[in-house]
Design a protein around this motif. Structure first.
Motif, PDB file in Angstrom:
ATOM      1  N   ARG A 211      -7.155  12.443   4.055  1.00  0.00           N
ATOM      2  CA  ARG A 211      -6.907  11.674   5.232  1.00  0.00           C
ATOM      3  C   ARG A 211      -6.054  12.244   5.750  1.00  0.00           C
ATOM      4  NH1 ARG A 211     -11.874   8.610   6.064  1.00  0.00           N
ATOM      5  NH2 ARG A 211     -12.438   7.788   4.567  1.00  0.00           N
ATOM      6  N   ASN A 212      -5.544  13.082   5.694  1.00  0.00           N
ATOM      7  CA  ASN A 212      -4.155  13.836   6.653  1.00  0.00           C
ATOM      8  C   ASN A 212      -4.004  14.939   6.890  1.00  0.00           C
ATOM      9  OD1 ASN A 212      -1.603  15.203   6.175  1.00  0.00           O
ATOM     10  ND2 ASN A 212      -1.177  12.629   5.893  1.00  0.00           N
ATOM     11  N   SER A 213      -3.999  15.492   8.152  1.00  0.00           N
ATOM     12  CA  SER A 213      -3.804  17.025   8.317  1.00  0.00           C
ATOM     13  C   SER A 213      -2.638  17.696   7.868  1.00  0.00           C
ATOM     14  CB  SER A 213      -3.685  17.244   9.979  1.00  0.00           C
ATOM     15  OG  SER A 213      -2.272  16.465  10.619  1.00  0.00           O
ATOM     16  N   ASP A 214      -1.969  17.541   7.127  1.00  0.00           N
ATOM     17  CA  ASP A 214      -1.222  18.337   6.222  1.00  0.00           C
ATOM     18  C   ASP A 214      -2.037  18.930   5.323  1.00  0.00           C
ATOM     19  OD1 ASP A 214       1.278  19.992   5.906  1.00  0.00           O
ATOM     20  OD2 ASP A 214       2.468  17.796   4.835  1.00  0.00           O
ATOM     21  N   GLU A 215      -1.398  20.081   4.515  1.00  0.00           N
ATOM     22  CA  GLU A 215      -1.918  21.189   3.576  1.00  0.00           C
ATOM     23  C   GLU A 215      -1.410  20.194   2.036  1.00  0.00           C
ATOM     24  OE1 GLU A 215       0.665  24.613   3.249  1.00  0.00           O
ATOM     25  OE2 GLU A 215       2.093  23.432   2.706  1.00  0.00           O
ATOM     26  N   LEU A 216      -2.876  20.451   0.747  1.00  0.00           N
ATOM     27  CA  LEU A 216      -2.756  19.818  -0.277  1.00  0.00           C
ATOM     28  C   LEU A 216      -3.198  20.686  -1.087  1.00  0.00           C
ATOM     29  CD1 LEU A 216      -2.405  17.060  -1.414  1.00  0.00           C
ATOM     30  CD2 LEU A 216      -5.061  16.842  -1.441  1.00  0.00           C
ATOM     31  N   TYR A 217      -1.720  20.786  -2.318  1.00  0.00           N
ATOM     32  CA  TYR A 217      -2.106  21.689  -3.501  1.00  0.00           C
ATOM     33  C   TYR A 217      -2.719  20.717  -4.613  1.00  0.00           C
ATOM     34  CZ  TYR A 217       0.364  25.219  -1.234  1.00  0.00           C
ATOM     35  OH  TYR A 217       0.700  26.453  -0.288  1.00  0.00           O
ATOM     36  N   VAL A 218      -3.432  21.627  -5.205  1.00  0.00           N
ATOM     37  CA  VAL A 218      -3.901  21.291  -6.946  1.00  0.00           C
ATOM     38  C   VAL A 218      -3.545  21.869  -8.165  1.00  0.00           C
ATOM     39  CG1 VAL A 218      -6.032  21.991  -6.726  1.00  0.00           C
ATOM     40  CG2 VAL A 218      -6.467  20.316  -7.834  1.00  0.00           C
ATOM     41  N   ARG A 219      -3.331  21.796  -9.296  1.00  0.00           N
ATOM     42  CA  ARG A 219      -3.390  22.074 -10.307  1.00  0.00           C
ATOM     43  C   ARG A 219      -3.767  21.492 -11.970  1.00  0.00           C
ATOM     44  NH1 ARG A 219       2.216  22.716 -12.932  1.00  0.00           N
ATOM     45  NH2 ARG A 219       1.230  23.495 -14.598  1.00  0.00           N
TER      46      ARG A 219
END
Length: 235
Positions: A211-219
């Protein structure tokens, strides 16, 4: 005998000019009870502009009745023909009542692509819609978005952006149907040697809400995870 204006102090002279301007605009007041104006914010407008940001009739109330974006920035200047007012930052569903007619208004804003706001001007009476505002807030609280898309997103051991920067995101949800743990966070953290201790986690057969407007990374740690589905809800 001295002219009456000469004995008035500067503040009273300014007030007299303010009232005279209001009377001038009042003669051109619409016969309608309300006027709704859509202001497009794509191109920058200043207080001195007179193209697409001017309302040149008198009014006694303002209501920001809608916008196509969750966040916007615009400032209202009333009685702007005599530069007598400071600016009022506008927000969604905001109402501003006045005791006397205001002599027109201008708006200023920085460029905001594909953004508009709808403003209602009440010509003959003030506006008070507090009860309506409470009702609308209830709707906003109960809804995380008005549009959505979803897709399968394979995840590897290389950090990959799963959510981009989006100021209009309601909520993003990751469904982990794989047998691998998903590690989430900033790209710099997921590239750190101790990423497993520093990152957020989404375990197999669980979901993760963003629930955030910033980017998110995953691995992942070692093995690719193919069975990952992402739901992105926009407002």
């Amino acid at each position: 005998m001295a002219d009456s204006k000469e004995v008035l102090n500067p503040q009273l002279q300014k007030l007299l000019k303010f009232l005279q301007d209001g009377q001038t605009y009042s003669r051109t007041t619409s016969t309608k009870a309300f006027t709704v104006v859509r202001f497009h914010l794509d191109e920058k407008r200043t207080r001195a502009s007179r193209e697409g940001n001017l309302f040149d009739q008198s009014f006694m109330g303002v209501w920001v009745i809608g916008s196509n974006k969750k966040k916007f920035s615009a400032t209202l200047f009333v009685n702007d023909n005599n530069n007598a007012s400071d600016g009022i930052p506008l927000r969604s569903n905001m109402t501003i009542p006045f005791e006397i007619p205001m002599a027109g208004a201008t708006l200023s804003w920085e460029a905001q692509e594909n953004t508009y706001i709808d403003v209602l001007f009440s010509h003959h009476s003030a506006i008070n819609v507090g009860s309506i505002e409470q009702e609308l807030k209830g709707v906003i609280v109960n809804s995380d978005g008005s549009s959505y898309d979803h897709d399968q997103n394979p995840v590897t051991k290389t950090p990959t952006q799963i959510f981009d920067v989006d100021s209009n995101r309601g909520v993003g949800t990751i469904f982990n149907y794989s047998s691998e743990i998903l590690y989430l966070g900033k790209e710099s953290i997921l590239n750190d040697v101790n990423y497993q201790k520093k990152s957020l986690r989404c375990y197999p057969d669980q979901s993760f809400e963003w629930r955030n407007s910033d980017e998110l990374y995953v691995r992942t740690a070692l093995t690719d995870a193919d069975d990952v589905v992402v739901l992105n809800e926009g407002v």
